[in-house]
Design a protein around this motif. Structure first.
Motif, PDB file in Angstrom:
ATOM      1  N   TRP A  81      38.594-103.349 -19.021  1.00 45.35           N
ATOM      2  CA  TRP A  81      39.638-102.548 -19.663  1.00 45.35           C
ATOM      3  C   TRP A  81      40.906-102.530 -18.823  1.00 45.35           C
ATOM      4  CZ3 TRP A  81      40.678-101.796 -24.306  1.00 45.35           C
ATOM      5  CH2 TRP A  81      41.680-100.908 -24.672  1.00 45.35           C
ATOM      6  N   PHE A  82      40.774-102.561 -17.502  1.00 45.21           N
ATOM      7  CA  PHE A  82      41.947-102.691 -16.640  1.00 45.21           C
ATOM      8  C   PHE A  82      42.678-103.988 -16.954  1.00 45.21           C
ATOM      9  CE2 PHE A  82      43.984-104.276 -12.794  1.00 45.21           C
ATOM     10  CZ  PHE A  82      44.812-103.216 -12.470  1.00 45.21           C
ATOM     11  N   ALA A  83      41.931-105.082 -17.102  1.00 47.17           N
ATOM     12  CA  ALA A  83      42.542-106.380 -17.413  1.00 47.17           C
ATOM     13  C   ALA A  83      43.184-106.379 -18.800  1.00 47.17           C
ATOM     14  CB  ALA A  83      41.503-107.488 -17.312  1.00 47.17           C
ATOM     15  N   VAL A  84      42.543-105.730 -19.774  1.00 45.94           N
ATOM     16  CA  VAL A  84      43.125-105.657 -21.122  1.00 45.94           C
ATOM     17  C   VAL A  84      44.443-104.898 -21.080  1.00 45.94           C
ATOM     18  CG1 VAL A  84      42.832-104.584 -23.394  1.00 45.94           C
ATOM     19  CG2 VAL A  84      40.983-105.938 -22.426  1.00 45.94           C
ATOM     20  N   THR A  85      44.468-103.743 -20.421  1.00 48.86           N
ATOM     21  CA  THR A  85      45.699-102.943 -20.385  1.00 48.86           C
ATOM     22  C   THR A  85      46.779-103.607 -19.548  1.00 48.86           C
ATOM     23  OG1 THR A  85      44.790-101.593 -18.588  1.00 48.86           O
ATOM     24  CG2 THR A  85      44.560-100.746 -20.833  1.00 48.86           C
ATOM     25  N   TRP A  86      46.395-104.517 -18.660  1.00 50.83           N
ATOM     26  CA  TRP A  86      47.373-105.245 -17.854  1.00 50.83           C
ATOM     27  C   TRP A  86      48.320-106.052 -18.743  1.00 50.83           C
ATOM     28  CZ3 TRP A  86      48.193-105.561 -12.600  1.00 50.83           C
ATOM     29  CH2 TRP A  86      49.004-106.582 -12.166  1.00 50.83           C
ATOM     30  N   PHE A  87      47.815-106.583 -19.849  1.00 50.75           N
ATOM     31  CA  PHE A  87      48.608-107.441 -20.720  1.00 50.75           C
ATOM     32  C   PHE A  87      49.353-106.673 -21.810  1.00 50.75           C
ATOM     33  CE2 PHE A  87      45.434-110.347 -18.991  1.00 50.75           C
ATOM     34  CZ  PHE A  87      46.263-111.358 -18.540  1.00 50.75           C
ATOM     35  N   LEU A  88      49.149-105.372 -21.886  1.00 58.11           N
ATOM     36  CA  LEU A  88      49.796-104.564 -22.922  1.00 58.11           C
ATOM     37  C   LEU A  88      51.068-103.928 -22.366  1.00 58.11           C
ATOM     38  CD1 LEU A  88      46.607-102.954 -24.475  1.00 58.11           C
ATOM     39  CD2 LEU A  88      47.962-104.839 -25.379  1.00 58.11           C
ATOM     40  N   PRO A  89      52.004-103.550 -23.236  1.00 58.43           N
ATOM     41  CA  PRO A  89      53.267-102.984 -22.752  1.00 58.43           C
ATOM     42  C   PRO A  89      53.057-101.637 -22.057  1.00 58.43           C
ATOM     43  CG  PRO A  89      53.192-103.002 -25.158  1.00 58.43           C
ATOM     44  CD  PRO A  89      51.954-103.664 -24.678  1.00 58.43           C
ATOM     45  N   ARG A  90      53.874-101.413 -21.023  1.00 52.25           N
ATOM     46  CA  ARG A  90      53.837-100.147 -20.299  1.00 52.25           C
ATOM     47  C   ARG A  90      55.181 -99.930 -19.627  1.00 52.25           C
ATOM     48  NH1 ARG A  90      50.776-103.855 -17.469  1.00 52.25           N
ATOM     49  NH2 ARG A  90      51.283-104.098 -15.274  1.00 52.25           N
ATOM     50  N   GLU A  91      55.394 -98.724 -19.146  1.00 48.14           N
ATOM     51  CA  GLU A  91      56.676 -98.356 -18.563  1.00 48.14           C
ATOM     52  C   GLU A  91      56.892 -98.983 -17.188  1.00 48.14           C
ATOM     53  OE1 GLU A  91      58.524 -94.266 -16.813  1.00 48.14           O
ATOM     54  OE2 GLU A  91      57.481 -94.155 -18.713  1.00 48.14           O
ATOM     55  N   THR A  92      55.853 -99.112 -16.421  1.00 48.71           N
ATOM     56  CA  THR A  92      55.962 -99.584 -15.054  1.00 48.71           C
ATOM     57  C   THR A  92      55.106-100.837 -14.848  1.00 48.71           C
ATOM     58  OG1 THR A  92      55.586 -98.995 -12.741  1.00 48.71           O
ATOM     59  CG2 THR A  92      54.115 -98.007 -14.353  1.00 48.71           C
ATOM     60  N   PRO A  93      55.561-101.744 -13.996  1.00 52.93           N
ATOM     61  CA  PRO A  93      54.719-102.911 -13.702  1.00 52.93           C
ATOM     62  C   PRO A  93      53.609-102.604 -12.695  1.00 52.93           C
ATOM     63  CG  PRO A  93      56.823-103.107 -12.581  1.00 52.93           C
ATOM     64  CD  PRO A  93      56.902-101.883 -13.436  1.00 52.93           C
ATOM     65  N   ASP A  94      53.583-101.395 -12.156  1.00 54.22           N
ATOM     66  CA  ASP A  94      52.613-101.011 -11.136  1.00 54.22           C
ATOM     67  C   ASP A  94      51.195-101.003 -11.687  1.00 54.22           C
ATOM     68  OD1 ASP A  94      51.323 -99.973  -8.946  1.00 54.22           O
ATOM     69  OD2 ASP A  94      52.093 -97.946  -9.206  1.00 54.22           O
ATOM     70  N   PRO A  95      50.277-101.788 -11.118  1.00 55.63           N
ATOM     71  CA  PRO A  95      48.889-101.792 -11.604  1.00 55.63           C
ATOM     72  C   PRO A  95      48.151-100.491 -11.312  1.00 55.63           C
ATOM     73  CG  PRO A  95      49.141-103.292  -9.744  1.00 55.63           C
ATOM     74  CD  PRO A  95      50.500-102.780 -10.077  1.00 55.63           C
ATOM     75  N   GLY A  96      48.624 -99.717 -10.337  1.00 54.02           N
ATOM     76  CA  GLY A  96      47.977 -98.440 -10.028  1.00 54.02           C
ATOM     77  C   GLY A  96      48.083 -97.432 -11.162  1.00 54.02           C
ATOM     78  N   ALA A  97      49.064 -97.618 -12.038  1.00 51.18           N
ATOM     79  CA  ALA A  97      49.213 -96.716 -13.178  1.00 51.18           C
ATOM     80  C   ALA A  97      48.133 -96.935 -14.226  1.00 51.18           C
ATOM     81  CB  ALA A  97      50.593 -96.894 -13.812  1.00 51.18           C
ATOM     82  N   LEU A  98      47.436 -98.069 -14.164  1.00 53.47           N
ATOM     83  CA  LEU A  98      46.403 -98.396 -15.151  1.00 53.47           C
ATOM     84  C   LEU A  98      45.002 -97.968 -14.731  1.00 53.47           C
ATOM     85  CD1 LEU A  98      47.593-102.023 -15.944  1.00 53.47           C
ATOM     86  CD2 LEU A  98      48.209 -99.904 -17.122  1.00 53.47           C
TER      87      LEU A  98
END
Length: 194
Positions: A81-98
């Motif tokens: 799920w971390f990898a799935v959300t990595w490819f979806l739009p978000r406000e910040t490029p920071d992976p810690g937010a996921l």
């Protein structure tokens, strides 16, 4: 094969729109890219296949393998799920937010999987044949509904925790010895949006 790609494309569009709403992005920015469609479809296939494999391991081996397989299931769901959300739009490029949303989905899906495999079958098997068939249908529909709710909720968990508390990466890189790393290696700082 084409049906699977079509379903993956549709799911990715819905997930991208849901992520965009949670992060309060412009609807034009919250589009599903071809990379996201391929990644989401591929990762969901991998999750499904690994779940089947882990279920087979649980059925054939003892208590130690059963316990270990649940820990592997938790790690699989969280990482995927971390990898799935990595490819979806978000406000910040920071992976810690996921990470909070991934942990939420991993724990919740593992608990839901346990409920569907250990608790529910004994309840359905003790009922009459008609009620048992309806119970299986309701259980499958309920499972899919809850999985969808968990996926959508994970975006809200990520966005709210990032907005209120900040990123886990900023907390980690704020520690005394670790704060030297982004100063010394600016690429790390840009990657984690520090």
């Amino acid at each position: 094969f084409w049906l699977l790609l079509w379903a993956g494309r549709s799911l990715t569009r819905v997930l991208a729109a849901s992520a965009g709403r949670s992060w309060r992005l412009d609807p034009k920015e919250a589009k599903a890219t071809a990379t996201a469609i391929g990644a989401v479809t591929g990762l969901l296939i991998i999750m499904f296949g690994c779940t089947l494999l882990l279920n087979r391991i649980r059925d054939r081996h003892g208590l130690a393998a059963d316990t270990t397989s649940w820990l592997l299931t938790l790690a699989l769901f969280t990482g995927a799920w971390f990898a799935v959300t990595w490819f979806l739009p978000r406000e910040t490029p920071d992976p810690g937010a996921l990470l909070p949303g991934a942990a939420f989905v991993g724990l919740s899906l593992t608990g839901l999987q346990w409920f569907m495999q250990f608790y529910l079958p004994s309840k359905i098997s003790r009922s009459s044949e008609l009620v048992g068939n309806l119970g299986v249908s309701l259980a499958a529909l309920g499972y899919l509904f809850l999985v969808g709710r968990l996926m959508a909720s994970s975006f809200a968990v990520n966005a709210v925790l990032f907005e209120r508390l900040g990123s886990l990466s900023r907390l980690l890189f704020g520690l005394p010895l670790v704060r030297i790393i982004p100063e010394r290696y600016p690429t790390v700082g840009r990657f984690f949006d520090l």
